[in-house]
Design a protein around this motif. Structure first.
Motif, PDB file in Angstrom:
ATOM      1  N   ARG A   1     -10.009   0.539  -1.399  1.00 39.22           N
ATOM      2  CA  ARG A   1      -8.666   0.991  -1.014  1.00 39.22           C
ATOM      3  C   ARG A   1      -8.025   1.828  -2.122  1.00 39.22           C
TER       4      ARG A   1
ATOM      5  N   ASP B   1       0.826  -1.203   0.000  1.00 40.08           N
ATOM      6  CA  ASP B   1       0.000   0.000   0.000  1.00 40.08           C
ATOM      7  C   ASP B   1       0.863   1.258   0.000  1.00 40.08           C
TER       8      ASP B   1
ATOM      9  N   LEU C   1       0.581   4.113  -2.875  1.00 40.00           N
ATOM     10  CA  LEU C   1       0.365   5.522  -2.556  1.00 40.00           C
ATOM     11  C   LEU C   1       1.461   6.386  -3.167  1.00 40.00           C
ATOM     12  N   GLU C   2       2.702   5.978  -3.013  1.00 37.53           N
ATOM     13  CA  GLU C   2       3.803   6.778  -3.554  1.00 37.53           C
ATOM     14  C   GLU C   2       3.750   6.827  -5.078  1.00 37.53           C
TER      15      GLU C   2
ATOM     16  N   TRP D   1      -7.265  10.850  -2.475  1.00 33.49           N
ATOM     17  CA  TRP D   1      -6.402  11.644  -1.601  1.00 33.49           C
ATOM     18  C   TRP D   1      -5.266  12.294  -2.385  1.00 33.49           C
ATOM     19  N   THR D   2      -4.732  11.569  -3.374  1.00 30.02           N
ATOM     20  CA  THR D   2      -3.598  12.098  -4.140  1.00 30.02           C
ATOM     21  C   THR D   2      -4.034  12.887  -5.373  1.00 30.02           C
TER      22      THR D   2
ATOM     23  N   THR E   1      -9.650   5.249  -2.366  1.00 34.32           N
ATOM     24  CA  THR E   1      -9.235   6.112  -1.256  1.00 34.32           C
ATOM     25  C   THR E   1      -7.894   6.769  -1.550  1.00 34.32           C
ATOM     26  N   LEU E   2      -6.937   5.988  -2.012  1.00 35.87           N
ATOM     27  CA  LEU E   2      -5.606   6.528  -2.312  1.00 35.87           C
ATOM     28  C   LEU E   2      -5.651   7.468  -3.516  1.00 35.87           C
TER      29      LEU E   2
ATOM     30  N   TYR F   1       2.877  14.567   0.158  1.00 33.58           N
ATOM     31  CA  TYR F   1       3.513  13.558  -0.696  1.00 33.58           C
ATOM     32  C   TYR F   1       4.872  13.173  -0.109  1.00 33.58           C
ATOM     33  N   THR F   2       5.302  11.979  -0.424  1.00 34.04           N
ATOM     34  CA  THR F   2       6.592  11.494   0.081  1.00 34.04           C
ATOM     35  C   THR F   2       7.732  12.429  -0.300  1.00 34.04           C
TER      36      THR F   2
ATOM     37  N   GLU G   1       1.248   9.318  -5.997  1.00 27.67           N
ATOM     38  CA  GLU G   1       1.801  10.660  -5.761  1.00 27.67           C
ATOM     39  C   GLU G   1       2.667  11.124  -6.931  1.00 27.67           C
TER      40      GLU G   1
END
Length: 482
Positions: free
Chosen positions: A222, A162, A166-167, A229-230, A225-226, A463-464, A170
């Motif tokens: 899932r 996950d 997410l990254e 958000w991004t 959601t990601l 963000y990362t 991003e």
């Protein structure tokens, strides 16, 4: 206007909102005129198409041409030949080849293999834990998009964590690049499959039991959601279940940039066919119970599901007919039969030809940033056209497939409505139902014409890359204690 290369006369031209009687003039690779016959220029060749329909060539955004690595199952030449003979003019190939399309070197191998393609193409790169660090490089090198195998499938590529998913979102959100997601929960699938195997279940329905609807529901939730958000663009591949449609509807209502495909097999097949077809039907996600078929049709009609793709996934017949379901490879060829299957349903009045053009051409062209050049019959567009006879009837035969894989669940199925001719950028790649073999290699990458809408990244300060670049000595303000 000077003399053009080709004039198609007497047909009806179909878009997603109308059907008109018109002639179409083509010069070089482009459509140059659509309109009344008496206004058309003279042409070096005239195709009289009385009683036929001109559709924008189908765009199949989910194919597995298996090359490099599994050429005994399919090659770009045989897979694209099947596409041409199925009225498909552009394909997007998946990255679970060998090596996976997750490095520049692997991408170059696939681009070399694609030089034999009859049809135009995009290439999905791999989004995984090992590739997140160079997604931008893959885009620059020619990837049109990415694929994340959140659920396991052929090739057994590890699902991205996950954190990596997410990254990856991003990194891709600011670029506007869309990611295809195989949305099943890998942990659920692997645990349940092991439990089934330990219990001695090797029957065809054991595959479905190991991949319950909740695995799709959870994974789609899932991923959305990601993505929300991004601000990343995502595409849900091979949507199979009625139960998870509510997640898509709600996400679209909130403005999430999500597109969704389903496939003919999820619309037209179900577990009632398992006794006859056995391991041929094994694919991921699985063919489900009959109750899922109609809700998927309804979702296509109301726009919850955007498009038709095939998940064309060829294997050798012996790889599909083993007694133990766990030893049968997942997937089957579908790119050559999709249009005939769907036109048959149009003839049955389940949908209109305009609906079909929206699902097969317009929506995928918009999703992948190629609309205007592809997905429409209008001056200035590429001359990608499927010329179909809605009255032609026949019986589908796996023995006549141009795919290397001569095994199909559609074998023996009556259909009404066939593509007779296919043009890719103005050149016939199928004519009178026959492949034009000398056009192998005519296909080109669509990367050069891809124009995605302006990206809308969200929460970029979290963000990362942003948190890694926090200046020395500067720390986020602590939340007050409550």
């Amino acid at each position: 206007m000077n003399q053009v290369d080709l004039l198609i006369r007497g047909a009806r031209v179909v878009s997603d909102h109308q059907i008109i009687e018109a002639s179409v003039a083509i010069d070089g690779e482009k459509i140059v005129a659509v309109g009344r016959d008496e206004l058309m220029p003279s042409a070096r060749e005239v195709l009289q198409a009385d009683g036929l329909f001109l559709l924008p060539g189908a765009i199949d955004s989910h194919v597995h041409f298996r090359d490099p690595g599994y050429a005994h199952k399919e090659t770009w030449k045989t897979g694209s030949a099947a596409a041409a003979c199925g009225g498909v003019t552009t394909v997007f190939d998946m990255p679970n080849t060998n090596p996976p399309t997750g490095t520049i070197e692997a991408l170059r191998m696939k681009q070399k293999a694609a030089e034999s393609s009859y049809v135009d193409y995009g290439i999905h790169g791999l989004l995984g834990d090992d590739t997140v660090g160079h997604l931008e490089e893959l885009v620059d090198a020619g990837c049109t998009s990415f694929k994340a195998f959140v659920g396991n499938t052929f090739g057994n590529l590890p699902a991205p964590t996950d954190g990596a998913l997410l990254e990856g979102f991003e990194k891709l959100a600011p670029l506007g690049i869309r990611t295809v997601v195989h949305a099943e929960n890998s942990s659920i699938l692997s645990r349940r499959q092991k439990r089934m195997q330990d219990a001695g279940r090797i029957d065809a329905l054991a595959h479905l039991a190991a991949r319950p609807v909740v695995a799709e529901i959870e994974a789609i939730g899932r991923v959305l959601t990601l993505a929300e958000w991004t601000g990343a663009r995502v595409h849900i591949a091979h949507h199979s279940a009625a139960d998870s449609l509510f997640l898509i509807r709600e996400a679209k209502r909130r403005g999430v940039d999500v597109t969704v495909e389903t496939c003919p097999q999820y619309l037209l097949l179900n577990t009632d066919h398992s006794d006859r077809l056995g391991g041929i039907l094994r694919l991921n996600p699985p063919i489900r119970e009959p109750r899922h078929n109609q809700p998927l049709w309804d979702a296509l009609m109301d726009g919850t599901i955007d498009m038709i793709a095939t998940d064309h996934a060829p294997h050798a017949p012996e790889e599909k007919t083993r007694e133990n379901i766990w030893e049968c490879d997942c997937g089957f060829p579908g790119i050559e039969t999709q249009m005939a299957l769907m036109l048959t349903e149009v003839n049955r009045e389940r949908a209109s030809l305009m609906d079909y053009v929206r699902w097969s051409s317009v929506s995928p062209a918009k999703a992948w940033g190629i609309y205007g050049k592809k997905g429409v019959i209008t001056p200035g567009a590429d001359a990608d056209i499927a010329i179909v006879d809605m009255q032609r009837s026949g019986i589908l035969s796996e023995n006549q497939l141009h795919s290397t894989s001569k095994i199909s669940p559609w074998h023996g199925r009556p259909v009404k409505g066939y593509p007779l001719h296919t043009l890719v950028r103005g050149k016939f790649v199928m004519r009178n139902g026959e492949l034009v073999t000398e056009t192998a290699g005519w296909g080109r990458s669509v990367k050069a014409i891809q124009q995605m809408p302006t990206p809308r990244p969200q929460n970029t300060e979290h963000y990362t890359d942003a948190i890694l670049s926090t200046p020395e000595g500067v720390r986020p303000t602590a939340e007050p204690r409550r």
